[in-house]
Design an enzyme around this catalytic site. Structure first.
Site: not given
Length: 141
Positions: A59, A96
């Site tokens: 990701s 993230k």
């Protein structure tokens, strides 16, 4: 759930060659001096608050964090907007980009295949630490 690995406090000396390495056109050969350095001094802002985490997934490809990379995460840094963070969402670790504007908080992937994490009512978010370095292996041996 992954368990953070504390870093060793013993020095890890390596040889540093004084002089830059050209990533464009080669430069003429020159004599380079060398000295020993301690990687802890270069990689750790706060040795007592730094931990290693192994990345699983893709990701964060857009900023060069790949599956099986090792991240250095510092728990002493106050997370701020746009930092790359190690977060815990509903007891699961994730890495993230932190988006924080007023009361609006999101966790953003750096891969368009992954949607932002927007917390729903009842979900818990804890920022465990801020990513300071990515140790990316270039050769698998």
């Amino acid at each position: 759930m992954n368990i953070p690995l504390p870093l060793s406090s013993s020095p890890l000396p390596l040889t540093l060659f004084d002089g830059a390495v050209c990533a464009g056109f080669p430069s003429p050969a020159a004599d380079y001096s060398q000295r020993r350095i301690n990687l802890n001094e270069h990689l750790l802002m706060n040795e007592q608050a730094s931990f290693l985490f192994r990345v699983r997934g893709d990701s964060m490809l857009g900023i060069g964090i790949y599956d099986d990379d090792t991240l250095i995460v510092d728990r002493s840094i106050t997370p701020a907007h746009n930092h790359i963070v190690l977060a815990i969402v509903d007891e699961e670790f994730t890495v993230k980009r932190l988006f924080q504007r007023g009361q609006l908080v999101r966790l953003l992937a750096e891969n368009p295949a992954f949607p932002p994490i927007v917390l729903k009512e009842g979900q818990e978010l804890r920022i465990w630490g801020v990513v300071t370095f990515n140790l990316h292996k270039l050769l698998n041996v």
